[in-house]
Design a protein around this motif. Structure first.
Motif, PDB file in Angstrom:
ATOM      1  N   ALA A   9       0.774  -1.082  -0.048  1.00 29.02           N
ATOM      2  CA  ALA A   9       0.064   0.029  -0.023  1.00 29.02           C
ATOM      3  C   ALA A   9       0.750   1.181  -0.100  1.00 29.02           C
ATOM      4  O   ALA A   9       0.502   2.158  -0.765  1.00 29.02           O
ATOM      5  N   VAL A  10       1.835   1.199   0.831  1.00 28.02           N
ATOM      6  CA  VAL A  10       3.010   2.492   1.121  1.00 28.02           C
ATOM      7  C   VAL A  10       3.475   2.673  -0.454  1.00 28.02           C
ATOM      8  O   VAL A  10       3.605   3.646  -1.135  1.00 28.02           O
ATOM      9  N   ALA A  11       3.868   1.608  -0.956  1.00 26.87           N
ATOM     10  CA  ALA A  11       4.826   1.449  -2.389  1.00 26.87           C
ATOM     11  C   ALA A  11       3.731   2.015  -3.366  1.00 26.87           C
ATOM     12  O   ALA A  11       4.316   3.218  -4.103  1.00 26.87           O
ATOM     13  N   ASP A  12       2.499   1.582  -3.453  1.00 23.47           N
ATOM     14  CA  ASP A  12       1.602   2.168  -4.337  1.00 23.47           C
ATOM     15  C   ASP A  12       1.422   3.660  -4.112  1.00 23.47           C
ATOM     16  O   ASP A  12       1.235   4.473  -5.172  1.00 23.47           O
ATOM     17  N   LYS A  13       1.125   4.065  -2.852  1.00 17.19           N
ATOM     18  CA  LYS A  13       0.741   5.365  -2.630  1.00 17.19           C
ATOM     19  C   LYS A  13       1.924   6.352  -2.922  1.00 17.19           C
ATOM     20  O   LYS A  13       1.597   7.573  -3.496  1.00 17.19           O
ATOM     21  N   VAL A  14       2.944   6.216  -2.565  1.00 17.35           N
ATOM     22  CA  VAL A  14       4.122   6.833  -2.407  1.00 17.35           C
ATOM     23  C   VAL A  14       4.928   6.873  -4.071  1.00 17.35           C
ATOM     24  O   VAL A  14       5.708   7.656  -4.279  1.00 17.35           O
ATOM     25  N   GLY A  15       4.799   5.772  -4.793  1.00 23.34           N
ATOM     26  CA  GLY A  15       5.499   5.516  -6.037  1.00 23.34           C
ATOM     27  C   GLY A  15       6.984   4.830  -5.724  1.00 23.34           C
ATOM     28  O   GLY A  15       8.012   5.089  -6.575  1.00 23.34           O
TER      29      GLY A  15
END
Length: 92
Positions: A9-15
């Protein structure tokens, strides 16, 4: 949500890549843990506060045998949710 899902989720949100997001989350957890070990509070505005409390020594009972067992005093981490988190959870 487990740690792997949080990393995704963090990877997708922050890129970021999942590896980078995992390293960032691990670093944040290590920083919080280190501060609590030193007896400091960790306040994240809008989210909550991590604190260490002292738990007094006491007695407990073994449920199988009914035997009394002494429980030593210890420290335990606690989390107090902040107003922002409470509002987000209770929003309709």
């Amino acid at each position: 949500m487990n740690k792997g899902e949080l990393v995704a989720a963090v990877a997708d949100k922050v890129g970021l890549s999942r590896g980078q997001a995992g390293e960032a989350i691990d670093a944040a957890i290590e920083a919080i843990t280190g501060a609590l070990k030193q007896g400091d509070e960790v306040k994240i505005v809008g989210f909550g506060t991590f604190v260490v409390t002292n738990r007094a020594a006491g007695e407990a009972r073994n449920p199988r045998t009914g035997e009394k067992v002494k429980v030593p005093a210890s420290k335990t981490p606690k989390f107090r949710a902040g107003a922002g988190l409470k509002d987000a959870v209770n929003a309709k």
